[in-house]
Design a protein around this motif. Sequence first.
Motif, short mmCIF file in Angstrom:
data_model
loop_
_atom_site.label_atom_id
_atom_site.label_comp_id
_atom_site.label_asym_id
_atom_site.label_seq_id
_atom_site.Cartn_x
_atom_site.Cartn_y
_atom_site.Cartn_z
N GLU A 184 0.81 -1.25 0.10
CA GLU A 184 0.08 -0.09 -0.16
C GLU A 184 0.99 1.37 0.25
O GLU A 184 0.59 2.20 -0.80
CB GLU A 184 -0.98 0.02 1.39
N PHE A 185 1.78 1.51 0.68
CA PHE A 185 2.50 2.66 0.97
C PHE A 185 3.54 2.79 -0.01
O PHE A 185 4.09 3.88 -0.08
CB PHE A 185 3.19 2.70 2.45
N PHE A 186 4.00 1.81 -0.77
CA PHE A 186 4.92 2.00 -1.90
C PHE A 186 4.71 1.04 -2.86
O PHE A 186 5.54 -0.30 -2.71
CB PHE A 186 6.49 1.91 -1.22
N ARG A 187 3.95 1.37 -3.78
CA ARG A 187 3.54 0.06 -4.64
C ARG A 187 4.36 -0.44 -5.58
O ARG A 187 4.06 -1.62 -6.42
CB ARG A 187 2.28 0.88 -5.52
N LEU A 188 5.75 0.04 -5.77
CA LEU A 188 6.69 -0.51 -6.57
C LEU A 188 7.15 -1.84 -5.72
O LEU A 188 7.54 -3.02 -6.56
CB LEU A 188 7.82 0.28 -6.81
N LEU A 189 6.95 -2.04 -4.44
CA LEU A 189 7.39 -3.18 -3.89
C LEU A 189 6.20 -4.20 -3.94
O LEU A 189 4.84 -3.51 -3.33
CB LEU A 189 7.53 -2.76 -2.28
N LYS A 190 6.20 -5.40 -3.78
CA LYS A 190 5.15 -6.42 -3.99
C LYS A 190 5.33 -7.48 -3.21
O LYS A 190 6.50 -7.83 -2.78
CB LYS A 190 5.23 -6.89 -5.48
N LEU A 191 4.47 -7.94 -2.60
CA LEU A 191 4.18 -9.23 -1.52
C LEU A 191 3.59 -10.43 -2.35
O LEU A 191 2.85 -9.97 -3.22
CB LEU A 191 3.37 -8.86 -0.52
N ARG A 192 4.06 -11.49 -2.20
CA ARG A 192 3.33 -12.57 -2.56
C ARG A 192 1.97 -12.57 -2.24
O ARG A 192 1.73 -12.02 -0.99
CB ARG A 192 4.01 -13.84 -2.26
N LEU A 193 1.06 -13.03 -2.75
CA LEU A 193 -0.48 -12.95 -2.46
C LEU A 193 -0.51 -13.69 -1.15
O LEU A 193 -1.13 -13.14 -0.16
CB LEU A 193 -1.35 -13.65 -3.22
N GLY A 194 -0.07 -14.93 -0.85
CA GLY A 194 0.03 -15.52 0.54
C GLY A 194 0.46 -14.58 1.54
O GLY A 194 -0.19 -14.50 2.73
N GLU A 195 1.83 -13.90 1.39
CA GLU A 195 2.14 -13.11 2.36
C GLU A 195 1.46 -11.84 2.55
O GLU A 195 1.10 -11.66 3.87
CB GLU A 195 3.60 -12.52 1.71
N ALA A 196 0.69 -11.35 1.76
CA ALA A 196 0.05 -10.24 1.54
C ALA A 196 -1.43 -10.45 2.54
O ALA A 196 -1.74 -9.78 3.33
CB ALA A 196 -0.42 -9.72 0.31
N LEU A 197 -2.12 -11.83 2.17
CA LEU A 197 -3.12 -12.18 2.88
C LEU A 197 -2.79 -12.23 4.61
O LEU A 197 -3.59 -11.89 5.49
CB LEU A 197 -3.62 -13.41 2.46
N GLU A 198 -1.62 -12.93 4.81
CA GLU A 198 -1.04 -13.00 6.28
C GLU A 198 -1.04 -11.77 6.86
O GLU A 198 -1.17 -11.60 8.05
CB GLU A 198 -0.03 -14.07 6.16
#
Length: 190
Positions: free
Chosen positions: A147-161
């Motif tokens: 959210e705060f820096f959209r160039l960085l990405k989390l894997r979907l599983g990481e983001a859900l957790e």
Amino acid sequence: MTTNAFIQQLQAAVRRLQTVVETELQPLSNEALNFKARPDSWSVLECLEHLNRYSRYYNPAFAKALQSVGRPASVADIGYSWLGRKSLDIVRPGNGKPSKTVKHMNPAGSQLGRTVLNEFLLNQRELLRLLDQAAATDLNRKVVPVEFFRLLKLRLGEALEFVVLHETRHVQQAQRAAQLAQATAPVLVV
């Protein structure tokens, strides 16, 4: 942990959060919901509004990630990147370190009412629906921008957790605020 076990664990955590809000926080008076122990602390409603602001970003981001065609869920364990592990460590409820929130996610000083509780519960229902969808996809292959820096990405599983741990942390904070509000409430002597 396999995808199915991972999703079930997150769903159980979200259901617990719903129960806490419905049984412990919704019955509180407006005064208790807005009580602040210190000027720099958050009230129950501020804690939940903070989470609502995150849900307004992450729920649509999850839906978008789940919309794209990808591989079906694998039996592989959920994988973690360096950024994912670091992000999870920061929001983990057991981490007692306070952390700064970005300005637009900070609800301090907002005029808040009971609609915050309703929105939180709606967001949780949507998150449960998204988790159902996520059970059928490879959580290691799809990504969600941070959210705060959209160039960085989390894997979907990481983001859900991340979202579920973040919510758990702040619902616990809201419970502490509620306990302080009730402990300092004036007693009517007749």
